[in-house]
Design a protein around this motif. Structure first.
Motif, PDB file in Angstrom:
ATOM      1  N   TRP A  68       0.846  -1.202   0.000  1.00  0.00           N
ATOM      2  CA  TRP A  68       0.000   0.000   0.000  1.00  0.00           C
ATOM      3  C   TRP A  68       0.879   1.248   0.000  1.00  0.00           C
ATOM      4  CZ3 TRP A  68      -5.097   0.753  -0.597  1.00  0.00           C
ATOM      5  CH2 TRP A  68      -5.678   1.952  -0.171  1.00  0.00           C
ATOM      6  N   ASP A  69       0.501   2.247  -0.807  1.00  0.00           N
ATOM      7  CA  ASP A  69       1.278   3.488  -0.853  1.00  0.00           C
ATOM      8  C   ASP A  69       0.361   4.687  -1.038  1.00  0.00           C
ATOM      9  OD1 ASP A  69       0.595   3.580  -3.553  1.00  0.00           O
ATOM     10  OD2 ASP A  69       2.507   2.777  -4.234  1.00  0.00           O
ATOM     11  N   GLN A  70       0.950   5.861  -1.221  1.00  0.00           N
ATOM     12  CA  GLN A  70       0.183   7.097  -1.313  1.00  0.00           C
ATOM     13  C   GLN A  70      -0.741   7.143  -2.526  1.00  0.00           C
ATOM     14  OE1 GLN A  70      -0.111   9.528   0.929  1.00  0.00           O
ATOM     15  NE2 GLN A  70       1.169   8.275   2.282  1.00  0.00           N
ATOM     16  N   ALA A  86      -2.033  -7.742 -11.224  1.00  0.00           N
ATOM     17  CA  ALA A  86      -2.044  -6.274 -11.208  1.00  0.00           C
ATOM     18  C   ALA A  86      -1.092  -5.727 -10.152  1.00  0.00           C
ATOM     19  CB  ALA A  86      -3.456  -5.769 -10.954  1.00  0.00           C
ATOM     20  N   ASN A  87      -0.699  -4.462 -10.365  1.00  0.00           N
ATOM     21  CA  ASN A  87       0.128  -3.707  -9.419  1.00  0.00           C
ATOM     22  C   ASN A  87       1.456  -4.405  -9.153  1.00  0.00           C
ATOM     23  OD1 ASN A  87      -1.978  -1.716  -9.067  1.00  0.00           O
ATOM     24  ND2 ASN A  87      -3.044  -3.237  -7.828  1.00  0.00           N
ATOM     25  N   LEU A  88       2.240  -4.502 -10.228  1.00  0.00           N
ATOM     26  CA  LEU A  88       3.491  -5.257 -10.200  1.00  0.00           C
ATOM     27  C   LEU A  88       4.699  -4.337 -10.287  1.00  0.00           C
ATOM     28  CD1 LEU A  88       2.304  -7.886 -12.825  1.00  0.00           C
ATOM     29  CD2 LEU A  88       2.300  -8.184 -10.333  1.00  0.00           C
ATOM     30  N   ASP A  89       5.825  -4.825  -9.778  1.00  0.00           N
ATOM     31  CA  ASP A  89       7.099  -4.117  -9.917  1.00  0.00           C
ATOM     32  C   ASP A  89       7.989  -4.761 -10.972  1.00  0.00           C
ATOM     33  OD1 ASP A  89       7.069  -1.995  -7.721  1.00  0.00           O
ATOM     34  OD2 ASP A  89       6.503  -3.789  -6.610  1.00  0.00           O
ATOM     35  N   THR A  90       7.972  -6.094 -11.064  1.00  0.00           N
ATOM     36  CA  THR A  90       8.803  -6.819 -12.022  1.00  0.00           C
ATOM     37  C   THR A  90       8.071  -8.075 -12.466  1.00  0.00           C
ATOM     38  OG1 THR A  90      10.798  -6.065 -10.858  1.00  0.00           O
ATOM     39  CG2 THR A  90      11.087  -7.846 -12.434  1.00  0.00           C
ATOM     40  N   VAL A  91       8.309  -8.485 -13.711  1.00  0.00           N
ATOM     41  CA  VAL A  91       7.764  -9.744 -14.211  1.00  0.00           C
ATOM     42  C   VAL A  91       8.923 -10.684 -14.499  1.00  0.00           C
ATOM     43  CG1 VAL A  91       6.412 -10.876 -16.008  1.00  0.00           C
ATOM     44  CG2 VAL A  91       5.771  -8.584 -15.235  1.00  0.00           C
ATOM     45  N   LEU A 151      18.570 -12.861  -7.034  1.00  0.00           N
ATOM     46  CA  LEU A 151      17.163 -12.487  -7.204  1.00  0.00           C
ATOM     47  C   LEU A 151      16.591 -11.782  -5.979  1.00  0.00           C
ATOM     48  CD1 LEU A 151      15.798 -15.766  -8.861  1.00  0.00           C
ATOM     49  CD2 LEU A 151      16.643 -13.704  -9.997  1.00  0.00           C
ATOM     50  N   GLU A 152      17.345 -11.775  -4.892  1.00  0.00           N
ATOM     51  CA  GLU A 152      16.831 -11.235  -3.635  1.00  0.00           C
ATOM     52  C   GLU A 152      16.421  -9.772  -3.734  1.00  0.00           C
ATOM     53  OE1 GLU A 152      16.556 -12.791  -0.520  1.00  0.00           O
ATOM     54  OE2 GLU A 152      17.012 -14.713  -1.433  1.00  0.00           O
ATOM     55  N   SER A 153      17.125  -8.973  -4.546  1.00  0.00           N
ATOM     56  CA  SER A 153      16.817  -7.541  -4.633  1.00  0.00           C
ATOM     57  C   SER A 153      15.412  -7.287  -5.168  1.00  0.00           C
ATOM     58  CB  SER A 153      17.846  -6.822  -5.517  1.00  0.00           C
ATOM     59  OG  SER A 153      17.823  -7.343  -6.834  1.00  0.00           O
ATOM     60  N   ASN A 154      14.876  -8.238  -5.919  1.00  0.00           N
ATOM     61  CA  ASN A 154      13.523  -8.089  -6.444  1.00  0.00           C
ATOM     62  C   ASN A 154      12.454  -8.372  -5.392  1.00  0.00           C
ATOM     63  OD1 ASN A 154      13.841  -7.806  -9.592  1.00  0.00           O
ATOM     64  ND2 ASN A 154      15.270  -9.412  -8.980  1.00  0.00           N
ATOM     65  N   LEU A 155      12.871  -8.881  -4.241  1.00  0.00           N
ATOM     66  CA  LEU A 155      11.921  -9.316  -3.223  1.00  0.00           C
ATOM     67  C   LEU A 155      11.982  -8.456  -1.970  1.00  0.00           C
ATOM     68  CD1 LEU A 155      12.549 -13.158  -3.536  1.00  0.00           C
ATOM     69  CD2 LEU A 155      10.639 -11.867  -4.472  1.00  0.00           C
ATOM     70  N   SER A 156      12.463  -7.224  -2.099  1.00  0.00           N
ATOM     71  CA  SER A 156      12.532  -6.350  -0.933  1.00  0.00           C
ATOM     72  C   SER A 156      11.130  -5.942  -0.497  1.00  0.00           C
ATOM     73  CB  SER A 156      13.384  -5.113  -1.252  1.00  0.00           C
ATOM     74  OG  SER A 156      12.867  -4.419  -2.376  1.00  0.00           O
ATOM     75  N   ALA A 157      11.024  -5.405   0.702  1.00  0.00           N
ATOM     76  CA  ALA A 157       9.734  -5.117   1.329  1.00  0.00           C
ATOM     77  C   ALA A 157       8.840  -4.255   0.442  1.00  0.00           C
ATOM     78  CB  ALA A 157       9.964  -4.424   2.670  1.00  0.00           C
ATOM     79  N   GLY A 158       7.582  -4.683   0.303  1.00  0.00           N
ATOM     80  CA  GLY A 158       6.596  -3.923  -0.448  1.00  0.00           C
ATOM     81  C   GLY A 158       6.581  -4.170  -1.938  1.00  0.00           C
ATOM     82  N   ARG A 159       7.574  -4.868  -2.478  1.00  0.00           N
ATOM     83  CA  ARG A 159       7.645  -5.106  -3.925  1.00  0.00           C
ATOM     84  C   ARG A 159       6.867  -6.366  -4.300  1.00  0.00           C
ATOM     85  NH1 ARG A 159      11.182  -2.631  -7.171  1.00  0.00           N
ATOM     86  NH2 ARG A 159      11.424  -4.496  -8.445  1.00  0.00           N
ATOM     87  N   THR A 160       6.273  -6.328  -5.487  1.00  0.00           N
ATOM     88  CA  THR A 160       5.494  -7.462  -5.982  1.00  0.00           C
ATOM     89  C   THR A 160       6.018  -7.891  -7.337  1.00  0.00           C
ATOM     90  OG1 THR A 160       3.504  -6.584  -4.889  1.00  0.00           O
ATOM     91  CG2 THR A 160       3.183  -8.308  -6.537  1.00  0.00           C
ATOM     92  N   GLN A 181      11.675 -12.503   2.579  1.00  0.00           N
ATOM     93  CA  GLN A 181      12.519 -11.351   2.270  1.00  0.00           C
ATOM     94  C   GLN A 181      11.763 -10.026   2.423  1.00  0.00           C
ATOM     95  OE1 GLN A 181      12.032 -14.006   0.370  1.00  0.00           O
ATOM     96  NE2 GLN A 181      13.961 -14.869  -0.340  1.00  0.00           N
ATOM     97  N   GLY A 182      10.428 -10.095   2.493  1.00  0.00           N
ATOM     98  CA  GLY A 182       9.622  -8.889   2.664  1.00  0.00           C
ATOM     99  C   GLY A 182       8.741  -8.567   1.472  1.00  0.00           C
TER     100      GLY A 182
END
Length: 379
Positions: free
Chosen positions: A28-30, A129-134, A206-215, A265-266
């Protein structure tokens, strides 16, 4: 009385803070908060879709998941967004009332909705929906196919999303680095990761793609190793896996639902059933991003509207003749361009038909009003 009111206010504040912390863990964000504030419906609370099984949904606010149903208007109004994995929604009790506007969505043409080869699909399917990386997942066994990877990357770029290519089962290939180099030659600028889930190599990158809040979401054919990869990244078996047929190299659909899984990982991962038919849908021309080498040579063609098929002075055809571009890559480029052209044509015709029907309905309404007025005047 005053002490009781203070205690109630304090309890409400604690509950609100806990709710907000849970939502933030889910991404969730602004942007979503602004959409919610604009609705001005305080009785409806936000939640995220974390599970889809046909028309059954699982929602979460960062705590215990709950089953939810969909309000009738979402079923019957085609203008309403229908929830998919990763969506943010508003709920009243356990009824999903509204799907908040999406930041983005991974969309393809629905399987089986195409007719002739290269014909545009007639229906779309929103995958997540609402993705950061595929993650485009491809196994280095019989699943490996450069042309398929090109299609996946074009699909992702068409949706305005960022791809990363995950080459799984690296332990099954004698020269995985050479295969990765081939992929680099057709996916310029896309992160490429060699992974062996069996030997647990390549997972740390691959860990950097799984930081907190990322999908992230994973797409690929059945048996590509998506569920095994997810299990290794999670550190436990959270998705079932199946064997790949030795006769045709194809896997079974071990993943049959779309679930958003909270990772240690968050971040979050949405696993998807295997895709057999990679049909484009979005009208954005993702070929410009997926084929930058061809687009680069195209700028040097004699004619600005060159189709790169038969025109004199075509720098793209010259590059093929000189070995600067592989013939199969240009063939793939033309195929995808044709599909996007047919898609744009179909969508334009559909829009014109909707507009025509809209004005026809208005004309009938006006005719009915005039008829009633004439009857009233005669009376």
């Amino acid at each position: 009385m005053e002490t009781t009111m203070i205690d109630e206010n304090r309890t409400d504040s604690i509950h609100t803070n806990r709710l907000m912390q849970g939502l933030i863990r889910l991404g969730w964000d602004q942007t979503f908060q602004a959409h919610l504030d604009k609705m001005n419906q305080p009785t409806r609370l936000p939640a995220r879709i974390i599970g889809v099984r046909k028309n059954r949904f699982t929602i979460s606010q960062g705590d215990k998941p709950r089953l939810a149903t969909v309000a009738g208007k979402l079923h019957h109004n085609p203008d309403e967004r229908f929830p998919v994995a990763g969506d943010w929604v508003t709920v009243a009790d356990t009824v999903i009332q509204t799907v908040l506007p999406r930041k983005n969505a991974l969309v393809r043409g629905a399987a089986g909705s195409r007719g002739k080869q290269d014909e545009a699909p007639s229906r779309k399917q929103v995958i997540a929906a609402n993705l950061d990386t595929v993650f485009v997942v491809c196994g280095l066994d019989r699943d490996f196919n450069l042309r398929r990877i090109e299609r996946y990357v074009t699909l992702v770029y068409n949706c305005g999303l960022s791809p990363a290519i995950i080459l799984t089962k690296a332990d099954l290939h004698a020269h995985p680095e050479a295969i990765a180099a081939d992929v680099e030659g057709i996916a310029f600028g896309v992160p490429i990761h060699l992974v062996s889930a069996k030997e647990r190599s390549g997972l740390l990158e691959l860990e950097s793609n799984l930081s907190a809040g990322r999908t992230i979401t994973m797409i690929g054919s059945s048996g590509a190793g998506k569920s095994t990869l997810l299990n290794r990244l999670y550190g436990a078996a959270v998705q079932s896996t199946g064997a790949v047929s030795s006769s045709d190299g194809k896997g079974r659909h071990t993943t049959t639902t779309r679930d958003l899984i909270m990772m240690p990982q968050g971040g979050m991962v949405i696993d998807n059933p295997g895709i057999r038919e990679i049909a484009l849908w979005d009208g954005e021309d993702g070929t410009a991003h997926a084929f930058p080498d061809i687009e680069h040579f195209a700028q040097e063609c004699r004619f600005s509207d060159c189709t790169h098929l038969h025109e004199p002075g075509c720098r793209v055809q010259e590059a093929v003749a000189n070995g600067e571009i592989e013939p199969d890559r240009l063939t793939s480029y033309h195929k995808l361009k044709r599909e996007l052209f047919y898609l744009a044509e179909r969508q334009q015709k559909s829009a014109e038909r909707v507009e025509k029907e809209h004005w026809k309905a208005i004309a009938l309404k006006v005719k009915e009003i005039k008829k009633k007025k004439r009857k009233g005047w005669k009376g």
